[in-house]
Design a protein around this motif. Structure first.
Motif, PDB file in Angstrom:
ATOM      1  N   ALA A 115       0.839  -1.184   0.000  1.00 33.62           N
ATOM      2  CA  ALA A 115       0.000   0.000   0.000  1.00 33.62           C
ATOM      3  C   ALA A 115       0.878   1.239   0.000  1.00 33.62           C
ATOM      4  CB  ALA A 115      -0.887   0.003   1.242  1.00 33.62           C
ATOM      5  N   THR A 116       0.272   2.379  -0.229  1.00 37.56           N
ATOM      6  CA  THR A 116       0.978   3.641  -0.160  1.00 37.56           C
ATOM      7  C   THR A 116       0.354   4.488   0.923  1.00 37.56           C
ATOM      8  OG1 THR A 116       1.508   3.558  -2.501  1.00 37.56           O
ATOM      9  CG2 THR A 116       1.656   5.695  -1.427  1.00 37.56           C
ATOM     10  N   ALA A 117       1.161   4.983   1.840  1.00 40.54           N
ATOM     11  CA  ALA A 117       0.654   5.773   2.946  1.00 40.54           C
ATOM     12  C   ALA A 117       0.203   7.138   2.449  1.00 40.54           C
ATOM     13  CB  ALA A 117       1.764   5.950   3.988  1.00 40.54           C
ATOM     14  N   ARG A 134       4.728   7.539   0.985  1.00 42.01           N
ATOM     15  CA  ARG A 134       5.797   6.555   1.159  1.00 42.01           C
ATOM     16  C   ARG A 134       5.236   5.147   0.995  1.00 42.01           C
ATOM     17  NH1 ARG A 134       7.550   3.373   5.172  1.00 42.01           N
ATOM     18  NH2 ARG A 134       6.158   4.273   6.731  1.00 42.01           N
ATOM     19  N   PRO A 135       5.717   4.373   0.032  1.00 42.84           N
ATOM     20  CA  PRO A 135       5.190   3.022  -0.155  1.00 42.84           C
ATOM     21  C   PRO A 135       5.576   2.130   1.015  1.00 42.84           C
ATOM     22  CG  PRO A 135       7.102   3.358  -1.537  1.00 42.84           C
ATOM     23  CD  PRO A 135       6.777   4.689  -0.907  1.00 42.84           C
ATOM     24  N   LEU A 136       4.711   1.223   1.362  1.00 42.45           N
ATOM     25  CA  LEU A 136       5.004   0.250   2.405  1.00 42.45           C
ATOM     26  C   LEU A 136       5.730  -0.932   1.787  1.00 42.45           C
ATOM     27  CD1 LEU A 136       1.590   0.268   4.286  1.00 42.45           C
ATOM     28  CD2 LEU A 136       3.600   1.707   4.669  1.00 42.45           C
ATOM     29  N   SER A 137       6.624  -1.560   2.548  1.00 39.04           N
ATOM     30  CA  SER A 137       7.412  -2.677   2.040  1.00 39.04           C
ATOM     31  C   SER A 137       6.521  -3.894   1.819  1.00 39.04           C
ATOM     32  CB  SER A 137       8.520  -3.022   3.037  1.00 39.04           C
ATOM     33  OG  SER A 137       9.367  -1.918   3.253  1.00 39.04           O
ATOM     34  N   PRO A 138       6.846  -4.714   0.815  1.00 36.15           N
ATOM     35  CA  PRO A 138       6.102  -5.964   0.631  1.00 36.15           C
ATOM     36  C   PRO A 138       6.276  -6.865   1.845  1.00 36.15           C
ATOM     37  CG  PRO A 138       7.464  -5.468  -1.292  1.00 36.15           C
ATOM     38  CD  PRO A 138       7.878  -4.522  -0.213  1.00 36.15           C
ATOM     39  N   ALA A 139       5.269  -7.676   2.140  1.00 38.30           N
ATOM     40  CA  ALA A 139       5.352  -8.581   3.279  1.00 38.30           C
ATOM     41  C   ALA A 139       6.375  -9.679   3.003  1.00 38.30           C
ATOM     42  CB  ALA A 139       3.985  -9.197   3.548  1.00 38.30           C
ATOM     43  N   PRO A 140       7.192 -10.057   3.974  1.00 37.32           N
ATOM     44  CA  PRO A 140       8.139 -11.158   3.782  1.00 37.32           C
ATOM     45  C   PRO A 140       7.400 -12.446   3.434  1.00 37.32           C
ATOM     46  CG  PRO A 140       8.630  -9.936   5.789  1.00 37.32           C
ATOM     47  CD  PRO A 140       7.300  -9.457   5.313  1.00 37.32           C
ATOM     48  N   ALA A 141       7.970 -13.233   2.533  1.00 44.11           N
ATOM     49  CA  ALA A 141       7.303 -14.443   2.065  1.00 44.11           C
ATOM     50  C   ALA A 141       7.900 -15.718   2.646  1.00 44.11           C
ATOM     51  CB  ALA A 141       7.354 -14.502   0.539  1.00 44.11           C
ATOM     52  N   THR A 142       9.034 -15.628   3.368  1.00 45.04           N
ATOM     53  CA  THR A 142       9.659 -16.807   3.972  1.00 45.04           C
ATOM     54  C   THR A 142       9.820 -16.586   5.469  1.00 45.04           C
ATOM     55  OG1 THR A 142      11.943 -16.017   3.731  1.00 45.04           O
ATOM     56  CG2 THR A 142      10.951 -17.161   1.833  1.00 45.04           C
ATOM     57  N   GLN A 169      -6.446 -10.248   3.872  1.00 41.82           N
ATOM     58  CA  GLN A 169      -5.283 -10.060   4.747  1.00 41.82           C
ATOM     59  C   GLN A 169      -4.157 -11.008   4.369  1.00 41.82           C
ATOM     60  OE1 GLN A 169      -5.558 -11.351   8.836  1.00 41.82           O
ATOM     61  NE2 GLN A 169      -7.336 -12.663   8.423  1.00 41.82           N
ATOM     62  N   HIS A 170      -2.938 -10.550   4.581  1.00 38.83           N
ATOM     63  CA  HIS A 170      -1.743 -11.344   4.298  1.00 38.83           C
ATOM     64  C   HIS A 170      -0.707 -11.140   5.393  1.00 38.83           C
ATOM     65  CE1 HIS A 170      -3.058 -12.388   0.213  1.00 38.83           C
ATOM     66  NE2 HIS A 170      -3.583 -11.179   0.218  1.00 38.83           N
ATOM     67  N   PRO A 171      -1.016 -11.491   6.643  1.00 36.20           N
ATOM     68  CA  PRO A 171      -0.008 -11.353   7.707  1.00 36.20           C
ATOM     69  C   PRO A 171       1.178 -12.263   7.421  1.00 36.20           C
ATOM     70  CG  PRO A 171      -1.846 -12.679   8.460  1.00 36.20           C
ATOM     71  CD  PRO A 171      -2.245 -12.133   7.130  1.00 36.20           C
ATOM     72  N   PHE A 172       2.367 -11.841   7.852  1.00 34.51           N
ATOM     73  CA  PHE A 172       3.555 -12.642   7.561  1.00 34.51           C
ATOM     74  C   PHE A 172       4.076 -13.384   8.785  1.00 34.51           C
ATOM     75  CE2 PHE A 172       5.310  -8.452   8.668  1.00 34.51           C
ATOM     76  CZ  PHE A 172       6.335  -8.781   9.543  1.00 34.51           C
ATOM     77  N   ALA A 173       3.489 -13.180   9.962  1.00 35.33           N
ATOM     78  CA  ALA A 173       3.921 -13.910  11.154  1.00 35.33           C
ATOM     79  C   ALA A 173       2.749 -14.039  12.124  1.00 35.33           C
ATOM     80  CB  ALA A 173       5.092 -13.213  11.840  1.00 35.33           C
TER      81      ALA A 173
END
Length: 231
Positions: free
Chosen positions: A31-33, A37-45, A82-86
């Protein structure tokens, strides 16, 4: 704990916009705030997820958080999926809020909190939902110093006084760790917290329902604000 775990929830099909939802296990478009400022992509590993959490914690401890928590555009984006990473299993202590401790924002973490990180079927089902349905790659069991549930457990073992009501469940679950560490030199409460947190991690690791995820244990220091992984 029962060895036969039932799935807590089934996957819910949602109509997704191109910017909001990706395939399972794939981070959504950032997303973009409102600031631009763009938000970082969610970690995938799991490795990338843990690195991001620890980096965020260092920012938090240094008083330099940067992750937005209430951005209108980001909130609207997340309404589609939603795409939580942890997954973070932590204590209910009001000083240990995972999103703040790890400097993460809305939609980044799936947080489950019980006093002393005590497990029950609802907790296990919630973790399983994150791991199986949302394809979250990392589970963090987060203990902390000066835990009230640990203090209550040690108080009962010292005095034999009964624990009122539902608090008995918490004490019963933490007691084995307290008994194992009672003879160790130093801070009994600290030893108990570490042993119990590691036991919860190991119990989750041993359950085949969570085989696809990496599971780690960590300790939050109330004084420094830093998180350290436990062996």
């Amino acid at each position: 704990m029962a060895s036969n775990r039932r799935a807590f929830l089934t996957a819910t099909a949602t109509a997704a916009t191109a910017t909001a939802v990706g395939a399972p296990g794939v981070a959504a478009t950032p997303a973009t705030a409102d600031t631009g400022r763009p938000l970082s992509p969610a970690p995938a590993t799991a490795t990338a997820a843990l690195d991001e959490l620890l980096a965020g914690n260092r920012r938090y401890a240094a008083g330099r958080p940067r992750r937005p928590h209430d951005i209108v555009g980001h909130r609207r984006l997340l309404a589609g999926g939603q795409h939580p990473f942890a997954v973070v299993l932590g204590c209910i202590d009001s000083r240990v809020v995972p999103e703040l401790v790890f400097d993460q924002g809305l939609g980044d973490l799936l947080c489950i909190r019980t006093a002393g990180q005590v497990l029950d079927e609802a907790v296990l089902g919630s973790i399983q939902y994150g791991v199986e349905e949302l394809r979250v790659p990392l589970v963090v069991v987060l203990g902390h110093e000066r835990c009230g549930a640990v203090a209550a457990t040690l108080g009962r073992l010292r005095t034999g006084a009964p624990v009122p009501g539902h608090l008995e469940l918490l004490v019963e679950e933490i007691t084995p760790a307290a008994r194992r560490t009672r003879a160790l030199p130093g801070d009994w409460a600290e030893h108990t917290m570490r042993a119990h947190t590691a036991w919860v991690r190991d119990a989750i690791r041993a359950d085949p329902a969570f085989a696809r995820a990496s599971v780690v244990a960590a300790r939050f220091d109330l004084d420094s604000g830093l998180v350290a992984l436990l062996p």
